[in-house]
Write a protein that holds these residues in place. Structure first.
Motif, PDB file in Angstrom:
ATOM      1  N   ALA A 190       1.613  13.142  97.915  1.00 55.54           N
ATOM      2  CA  ALA A 190       0.961  13.561  99.155  1.00 55.54           C
ATOM      3  C   ALA A 190      -0.094  14.626  98.874  1.00 55.54           C
ATOM      4  N   VAL A 191       0.203  15.523  97.939  1.00 55.53           N
ATOM      5  CA  VAL A 191      -0.733  16.599  97.614  1.00 55.53           C
ATOM      6  C   VAL A 191      -1.778  16.156  96.599  1.00 55.53           C
ATOM      7  N   ALA A 192      -1.343  15.377  95.608  1.00 55.93           N
ATOM      8  CA  ALA A 192      -2.239  15.025  94.509  1.00 55.93           C
ATOM      9  C   ALA A 192      -3.081  13.786  94.781  1.00 55.93           C
ATOM     10  N   VAL A 193      -2.622  12.889  95.644  1.00 54.60           N
ATOM     11  CA  VAL A 193      -3.323  11.628  95.863  1.00 54.60           C
ATOM     12  C   VAL A 193      -3.829  11.497  97.296  1.00 54.60           C
ATOM     13  N   LEU A 194      -2.938  11.654  98.280  1.00 51.37           N
ATOM     14  CA  LEU A 194      -3.313  11.384  99.668  1.00 51.37           C
ATOM     15  C   LEU A 194      -4.183  12.476 100.271  1.00 51.37           C
ATOM     16  N   ALA A 195      -3.904  13.733  99.943  1.00 56.17           N
ATOM     17  CA  ALA A 195      -4.681  14.829 100.533  1.00 56.17           C
ATOM     18  C   ALA A 195      -6.164  14.748 100.186  1.00 56.17           C
ATOM     19  N   PRO A 196      -6.555  14.557  98.914  1.00 54.87           N
ATOM     20  CA  PRO A 196      -7.990  14.451  98.625  1.00 54.87           C
ATOM     21  C   PRO A 196      -8.657  13.241  99.261  1.00 54.87           C
ATOM     22  N   LEU A 197      -7.876  12.207  99.581  1.00 54.46           N
ATOM     23  CA  LEU A 197      -8.428  11.030 100.235  1.00 54.46           C
ATOM     24  C   LEU A 197      -8.390  11.143 101.755  1.00 54.46           C
ATOM     25  N   ASN A 198      -7.931  12.281 102.273  1.00 58.36           N
ATOM     26  CA  ASN A 198      -7.809  12.469 103.717  1.00 58.36           C
ATOM     27  C   ASN A 198      -6.922  11.401 104.351  1.00 58.36           C
ATOM     28  N   LEU A 199      -5.764  11.185 103.749  1.00 54.04           N
ATOM     29  CA  LEU A 199      -4.789  10.219 104.231  1.00 54.04           C
ATOM     30  C   LEU A 199      -3.430  10.898 104.346  1.00 54.04           C
ATOM     31  N   GLY A 200      -2.463  10.178 104.908  1.00 53.80           N
ATOM     32  CA  GLY A 200      -1.110  10.702 105.001  1.00 53.80           C
ATOM     33  C   GLY A 200      -0.915  11.781 106.038  1.00 53.80           C
ATOM     34  N   GLY A 201      -1.850  11.905 106.996  1.00 56.27           N
ATOM     35  CA  GLY A 201      -1.769  12.952 108.008  1.00 56.27           C
ATOM     36  C   GLY A 201      -2.802  14.040 107.826  1.00 56.27           C
ATOM     37  N   TYR A 202      -3.348  14.161 106.618  1.00 54.36           N
ATOM     38  CA  TYR A 202      -4.381  15.167 106.357  1.00 54.36           C
ATOM     39  C   TYR A 202      -5.676  14.847 107.092  1.00 54.36           C
ATOM     40  N   GLU A 203      -5.842  13.580 107.485  1.00 47.34           N
ATOM     41  CA  GLU A 203      -7.083  13.204 108.161  1.00 47.34           C
ATOM     42  C   GLU A 203      -7.229  13.871 109.525  1.00 47.34           C
ATOM     43  N   VAL A 204      -6.125  14.369 110.093  1.00 47.32           N
ATOM     44  CA  VAL A 204      -6.181  14.998 111.412  1.00 47.32           C
ATOM     45  C   VAL A 204      -6.973  16.295 111.370  1.00 47.32           C
ATOM     46  N   THR A 205      -6.825  17.048 110.310  1.00 50.42           N
ATOM     47  CA  THR A 205      -7.540  18.320 110.174  1.00 50.42           C
ATOM     48  C   THR A 205      -8.680  18.237 109.178  1.00 50.42           C
ATOM     49  N   SER A 206      -9.035  17.031 108.737  1.00 52.00           N
ATOM     50  CA  SER A 206     -10.074  16.864 107.727  1.00 52.00           C
ATOM     51  C   SER A 206     -11.439  17.204 108.298  1.00 52.00           C
ATOM     52  N   GLU A 207     -12.324  17.698 107.423  1.00 54.96           N
ATOM     53  CA  GLU A 207     -13.695  17.981 107.807  1.00 54.96           C
ATOM     54  C   GLU A 207     -14.559  16.727 107.785  1.00 54.96           C
ATOM     55  N   ALA A 208     -13.999  15.609 107.267  1.00 51.46           N
ATOM     56  CA  ALA A 208     -14.786  14.381 107.165  1.00 51.46           C
ATOM     57  C   ALA A 208     -15.015  13.771 108.535  1.00 51.46           C
TER      58      ALA A 208
END
Length: 505
Positions: free
Chosen positions: A146-164
């Protein structure tokens, strides 16, 4: 050696770790004089360590791929192919079983679903330990990826607060993945999180031992709590020697499935302030306070025939049963309190299955071992809804909460709604597929939700009558296994995998 390991594909690394882990149940079985099971796991470990070494040598000449696609393919391959290896000692130790049952058991454990396709009395203690260990390792895999793969891709829930921006193209965050090799990123985050994960598990194990639980059962329950797998060698927490004290200890460790801030940022003097501002934690507290209160108050509204109006001990028992079970299912662990029967009787609800289904659909925190839609996405939808209702009353109003708050209400809510719709559509497809195998609507609904939210124990408590995984047909079991993998990886990850933009990256 460092250069050799850095060139190994992720699936080969996971094969080596899994093969080495087979030594632990071998030692346990030998210590319990179960020499047959011990030999099965020992020889399986030697066999797959040799196989892993040969595959590792064969892949040394392959140039490592650092594209986002490689990370997602490796993760998908781990959940599909790795259980074939994990199931080998299980099938040999059980003996009179088909390999598909062992494979499905390992898929359930690795995805932290916890749905068992065997009767607990049929499995040896070392085999139960292997189930819990695979679930525990599956939980750690989620933490790291989740931290090493999904977070940099803005996936797994990180897309909600992503700047993309949501434009349908490759997210700018994917560029972070090419800054370091996959092995380097995974190794760095694994080295940082492994001591935390192991230490927390050991602390809970010792605490359960002090509460009176048996050593092996306490260890498996500790691993299941940290991985939110709900795996138990005795069928759950009911009737355990640790009683309410053991449940209270497990309840405290559910916080690590509610918010990633409870473990990701370390412990410092600023931890309490960060936790108090955490959106996911506040939403979880709201659910744990409001729902048990409603069930408790319903005693006087719709269950007046229950003759315990003046029984304070019965009231406290019922309240605790509902509080523990609600947080357990919110984190998609699936442990049921020993007092859950009293809570149901107190509230007058014979089978509050819809409440539990709603809780597992909400799920736990982003970048935790919990499944479901995730609390941060639910929070984004809630904030967007309240803002829209406010604009109905005050059309020209300007909302505050800063840049992050505005992003969560706008882009965050947009992508959260997309994920929610994809989740519901996937659930409908799984339900239809299960119905074609001959299952009823209720059974199809409960099993689909339990698989997609990785909450296997839900099938035993959400329906009017408990649903057994053992009696399902091979087609239904295979559908559930695929749904478990989809639920663990999430639909957005699979869509990103087939997105042409990622394939060109």
């Amino acid at each position: 050696m460092r250069a050799y390991l850095s060139r190994l594909p992720l699936i080969v690394v996971l094969m080596g770790i899994s093969a080495a882990a087979m030594m632990l149940p071998a030692l346990l079985a030998t210590g319990m004089d179960d020499h047959f099971t011990g030999r099965v796991f020992f020889y399986s470990s030697l066999l797959f360590l040799t196989l892993t070494g040969l595959v590792g040598l064969a892949t040394q000449t392959i140039r490592p791929v650092t594209s986002p696609r490689a990370h997602l393919i490796a993760l998908l391959l781990a959940y599909v192919a790795l259980p074939f290896m994990l199931a080998f000692p299980l099938a040999e130790a059980v003996g009179n079983t088909r390999y598909i049952n062992a494979y499905l058991e390992m898929v359930s454990s690795l995805t932290t679903t916890g749905a068992s396709f065997f009767d607990p009395d049929r499995l040896a203690p070392a085999v139960h330990f292997w189930r819990g260990l695979v679930g525990w390792m599956g939980g750690f895999l989620i933490w790291v990826t989740a931290v090493a793969v999904l977070a940099p891709l803005n996936l797994g829930g990180y897309e909600v607060t992503s700047e993309a921006q949501i434009t349908g193209r490759v997210q700018p965050g994917s560029g972070q993945m090419t800054a370091a090799s996959p092995a380097e990123r995974l190794r760095r985050h694994a080295a940082r999180l492994a001591p935390v994960y192991l230490t927390l598990t050991m602390i809970l194990w010792v605490a359960l031992l002090l509460a009176g639980e048996l050593p092996l059962t306490a260890l498996i329950h500790a691993m299941s709590t940290m991985a939110t797998s709900g795996i138990s060698p005795v069928g759950g927490l009911e009737g355990r020697p640790s009683g309410v004290a053991g449940e209270a200890l497990i309840f405290l460790f559910f916080i690590f499935a509610v918010s990633r801030r409870s473990f990701a940022s370390g412990f410092s003097t600023d931890t309490a302030r960060r936790m108090a501002r955490d959106r996911e934690l506040r939403l979880a507290i709201f659910a744990v306070v409001v729902l048990p209160t409603l069930l408790f108050v319903r005693h006087w509204i719709g269950a007046l025939e229950v003759d315990e109006l003046a029984n304070s001990e019965g009231a406290l028992t019922a309240l605790w049963g509902s509080v523990f079970t609600i947080l357990s299912f919110l984190t998609t662990t699936g442990f049921v309190s020993e007092s859950w029967v009293e809570a149901r009787t107190w509230s007058g609800l014979p089978t509050p299955g819809l409440i539990l289904i709603g809780l597992v659909l909400m799920g736990g925190g982003v970048a935790t071992t919990a499944g479901g839609v995730k609390l941060l996405r639910v929070y984004a939808l809630y904030k967007h809804g309240t803002r829209e209702m406010g604009k109905l009353l005050h059309p020209h109003s300007v909302a505050g909460a800063g840049r992050l708050g505005r992003r969560i209400r706008r882009e965050g809510a947009y992508i959260a709604w997309i994920f929610f719709m994809l989740f519901i559509l996937t659930m409908a497809v799984v339900m239809a597929a299960l119905a074609l195998t001959g299952l009823t609507f209720e059974a199809s609904l409960v099993l689909a939700v339990s698989a997609l939210t990785t909450t296997g124990p839900l099938a035993g408590v959400a329906a009017e009558a408990p649903i057994s995984y053992i009696g399902l047909s091979d087609a239904a079991k295979s559908i559930l296994a695929a749904a478990m993998i989809v639920g663990r990886l999430e639909t957005l990850v699979l869509l990103a995998l087939i997105n042409p933009g990622y394939w060109r990256a």
